[in-house]
Design an enzyme around this catalytic site. Sequence first.
Site, short mmCIF file in Angstrom:
data_model
loop_
_atom_site.label_atom_id
_atom_site.label_comp_id
_atom_site.label_asym_id
_atom_site.label_seq_id
_atom_site.Cartn_x
_atom_site.Cartn_y
_atom_site.Cartn_z
N ASP A 71 -20.08 -27.05 27.63
CA ASP A 71 -20.05 -27.34 26.19
C ASP A 71 -21.06 -26.40 25.54
O ASP A 71 -22.27 -26.56 25.69
CB ASP A 71 -20.45 -28.80 25.94
CG ASP A 71 -20.42 -29.16 24.46
OD1 ASP A 71 -20.20 -28.27 23.62
OD2 ASP A 71 -20.66 -30.34 24.15
N SER A 104 -14.88 -10.27 15.40
CA SER A 104 -13.62 -10.33 14.66
C SER A 104 -13.59 -9.21 13.64
O SER A 104 -14.64 -8.78 13.13
CB SER A 104 -13.49 -11.68 13.94
OG SER A 104 -12.46 -11.65 12.97
N TYR A 145 -17.08 -18.37 8.40
CA TYR A 145 -16.60 -17.76 9.65
C TYR A 145 -16.99 -16.29 9.75
O TYR A 145 -17.57 -15.85 10.74
CB TYR A 145 -15.09 -17.91 9.73
CG TYR A 145 -14.46 -17.20 10.91
CD1 TYR A 145 -14.52 -17.77 12.19
CD2 TYR A 145 -13.79 -15.99 10.75
CE1 TYR A 145 -13.94 -17.12 13.28
CE2 TYR A 145 -13.21 -15.34 11.83
CZ TYR A 145 -13.28 -15.91 13.09
OH TYR A 145 -12.71 -15.27 14.16
N ALA A 146 -16.68 -15.52 8.71
CA ALA A 146 -16.90 -14.07 8.77
C ALA A 146 -18.40 -13.73 8.78
O ALA A 146 -18.82 -12.80 9.45
CB ALA A 146 -16.21 -13.38 7.60
N ALA A 194 -20.73 -15.56 10.03
CA ALA A 194 -21.21 -15.89 11.38
C ALA A 194 -20.82 -14.79 12.36
O ALA A 194 -21.62 -14.40 13.23
CB ALA A 194 -20.65 -17.22 11.83
N LYS A 195 -19.62 -14.27 12.25
CA LYS A 195 -19.19 -13.17 13.13
C LYS A 195 -20.02 -11.91 12.86
O LYS A 195 -20.35 -11.16 13.78
CB LYS A 195 -17.70 -12.88 12.94
CG LYS A 195 -16.78 -13.94 13.52
CD LYS A 195 -16.87 -13.99 15.04
CE LYS A 195 -15.77 -14.84 15.65
NZ LYS A 195 -15.85 -14.92 17.12
#
Length: 250
Positions: free
Chosen positions: A58, A133, A146-147, A149-150
Amino acid sequence: MAGRRTSLVIGASSAGGLGEATARRLAAAGDAVIVAGRRMDPLERLADEIGGRALFCDLEDEGSIEALVAEAGPIRVAVNAAGTTLGQSILKIRREQIEAQWGMHVTANLLLLKHVGASMTTAGGGAIVLFSSVTARLAGPGLAAYASAKAGLDHLVRVAALEFGPLGIRVNAVAPGFSRTPMTESFLSNERFDTMYRRESALGALVTPDQVASAVEWLAAEDCFATGEIIHVSGGAQLCRLPRADEIRA
């Protein structure tokens, strides 16, 4: 598994996903592959098919990461293909959604580097490949958490490459474009979206999981001399743009 290079692939439980393709690719190349994640049933089936092992992990729990690395034993390659995505506008996003993205893509990878790096140091080095990504480079509506963080993960790769280089450990990431996987099937199965995302690439096509796995295999190769790199595997989508909100809603 004695006598073969041992590779660890986290996030390989989804049939047709990038992690599964990577695990199969490394196993076909002769590696003893350990697949890890939270969903043990599909991982054990995959392990049986490729002659590997399945272990629980996890990534939101540092103790679980530490236990995985200890149980896996000496590894030469570590790949983290696990991830989650989110489409939510800035005006509507909730704090817990932001923290979940950063927790999975930055915090978990940083802790994985901590424990895998320590293990590889005592084992004489190795290669670590993370998953970024194309959205870390291209701005698109709904991708703030999301972006970003990437993008944070991308810089983590560069810092880790500097710290781990003297220890004989290379750290890189692949940045896939849009691919038909269980995570994207909900919208790429729509012909309009499929066409839209194909159009926004230099090669006019979506990347396949096996093409992404091929890039991972190269980054993991013993004779690869790259470190601190973010390798775009997107058919040139990083040269184009993401669809606008009005195009998505049309």
